[in-house]
Design an enzyme around this catalytic site. Structure first.
Site, short mmCIF file in Angstrom:
data_model
loop_
_atom_site.label_atom_id
_atom_site.label_comp_id
_atom_site.label_asym_id
_atom_site.label_seq_id
_atom_site.Cartn_x
_atom_site.Cartn_y
_atom_site.Cartn_z
N GLY A 45 0.76 -1.25 0.00
CA GLY A 45 0.00 0.00 0.00
C GLY A 45 0.79 1.29 0.00
N ASP B 187 0.63 3.42 4.35
CA ASP B 187 -0.50 3.99 3.61
C ASP B 187 -1.59 4.49 4.54
OD1 ASP B 187 -1.09 1.42 4.48
OD2 ASP B 187 -1.91 0.71 2.58
N ASP C 61 -5.44 2.01 10.69
CA ASP C 61 -6.85 1.72 10.94
C ASP C 61 -6.97 1.35 12.43
OD1 ASP C 61 -9.49 0.98 10.51
OD2 ASP C 61 -9.03 -0.87 9.45
N LYS D 42 -7.35 6.72 10.15
CA LYS D 42 -8.76 6.51 10.53
C LYS D 42 -8.80 6.46 12.05
CE LYS D 42 -10.29 3.41 6.87
NZ LYS D 42 -10.72 2.00 6.67
N VAL E 238 -11.26 2.85 1.86
CA VAL E 238 -10.78 3.69 0.77
C VAL E 238 -9.82 2.93 -0.15
CG1 VAL E 238 -11.11 5.90 1.94
CG2 VAL E 238 -8.96 4.67 2.26
N ASP F 48 -5.64 -0.78 -2.18
CA ASP F 48 -6.38 -1.69 -3.07
C ASP F 48 -7.70 -2.16 -2.50
OD1 ASP F 48 -5.40 -3.39 -0.98
OD2 ASP F 48 -5.67 -5.10 -2.33
N ARG G 128 -5.00 0.25 -7.09
CA ARG G 128 -3.77 0.80 -6.52
C ARG G 128 -3.19 1.92 -7.39
NH1 ARG G 128 -2.02 -2.47 -2.25
NH2 ARG G 128 -2.32 -4.69 -2.48
P1 5GP Z 1 -4.50 -1.85 10.99
O1 5GP Z 1 -3.54 -2.90 11.41
O2 5GP Z 1 -4.12 -0.44 11.42
O3 5GP Z 1 -5.92 -2.18 11.38
O4 5GP Z 1 -4.59 -1.89 9.41
C1 5GP Z 1 -3.64 -1.39 8.60
C2 5GP Z 1 -3.74 -2.06 7.25
O5 5GP Z 1 -5.07 -2.44 6.89
C3 5GP Z 1 -3.30 -1.06 6.17
O6 5GP Z 1 -1.91 -1.09 5.96
C4 5GP Z 1 -4.10 -1.54 4.98
O7 5GP Z 1 -3.39 -2.55 4.30
C5 5GP Z 1 -5.37 -2.13 5.55
N1 5GP Z 1 -6.48 -1.15 5.52
C6 5GP Z 1 -7.08 -0.56 6.57
N2 5GP Z 1 -8.05 0.27 6.19
C7 5GP Z 1 -8.06 0.23 4.82
C8 5GP Z 1 -8.85 0.92 3.81
O8 5GP Z 1 -9.74 1.74 4.07
N3 5GP Z 1 -8.55 0.62 2.53
C9 5GP Z 1 -7.58 -0.28 2.17
N4 5GP Z 1 -7.38 -0.48 0.88
N5 5GP Z 1 -6.82 -0.92 3.10
C10 5GP Z 1 -7.06 -0.66 4.40
#
Ligand code: 5GP
Length: 169
Positions: free
Chosen positions: A38, A94, A97, A125, A147, A153, A159
């Site tokens: 990403g 990228d 979350d 987020k 998103v 993606d 992408r």
């Molecule tokens: P976390 O571990 O913070 O929950 O998630 C991070 C990863 O989840 C990011 O690097 C990404 O790969 C994926 N991710 C989280 N939210 C989104 C989103 O809205 N869109 C996309 N394409 N990937 C996301």
């Protein structure tokens, strides 16, 4: 799909982030570590705008064991090759979350005894956070929606979009 952040807005923000990093790391040669896949577009624009001596490497992770994002177990697929001992490290992501991935990466890299570790994250987020992560550089705060574009993606598609959209089926 609805555009959330335009190409020109991204470009301006990435320039500003690069400028801020340049000022903060004056006289240093930081190591930028991009988290695949990403971050590839963000990383490319960020270091071009950074413009000074730096090194870069990439890491790739996979998440298993849960149908929901952020609920799985994280596994390392590709490690870095650069020795980061006593180096200033900037982790380029990228999106953040739940914070699970970022937390794992920080803990993993800290074991290699870098001089410092900070995050540069394009999208935040904040409302979805489950684990606290200290992020020094944030591009944009966005609502808790899925998103795509500018590296992000949906099943490996979108992408290559030069802007960021809220995904709609
Ligand atoms: P976390 O571990 O913070 O929950 O998630 C991070 C990863 O989840 C990011 O690097 C990404 O790969 C994926 N991710 C989280 N939210 C989104 C989103 O809205 N869109 C996309 N394409 N990937 C996301």
């Amino acid at each position: 799909m609805k555009v959330l952040i335009s190409k020109s807005k991204i470009s301006l923000r990435v320039k500003a982030l690069a400028k801020q990093i340049r000022a903060d790391y004056k006289g240093e040669v930081p190591v930028f570590i991009g988290i695949l896949k990403g971050s590839f577009m963000f990383m490319s624009d960020l270091i071009r705008n950074y413009g000074l001596d730096c090194e870069l490497d990439f890491m790739a992770l996979a998440s298993y064991g849960g149908s929901k994002r952020g609920s799985g177990i994280i596994r390392l697929i590709k490690d870095i090759n650069i020795n980061i001992r006593k180096r200033h490290v900037l982790i380029v992501e990228d999106i953040i979350d739940t914070g699970t991935t970022s937390n794992y990466i920080r803990e993993y890299l800290i074991l290699r005894s870098p001089k410092s570790v900070e995050f540069v994250v394009l999208l935040d987020k904040a409302d979805a956070r489950k684990v606290d992560v200290d992020i020094k550089y944030i591009g944009f705060e966005i609502p808790n929606k899925y998103v795509v574009g500018y590296g992000l993606d949906c099943a490996e598609k979108y992408r290559n979009l030069p802007y960021i959209c809220v995904y709609e089926d």
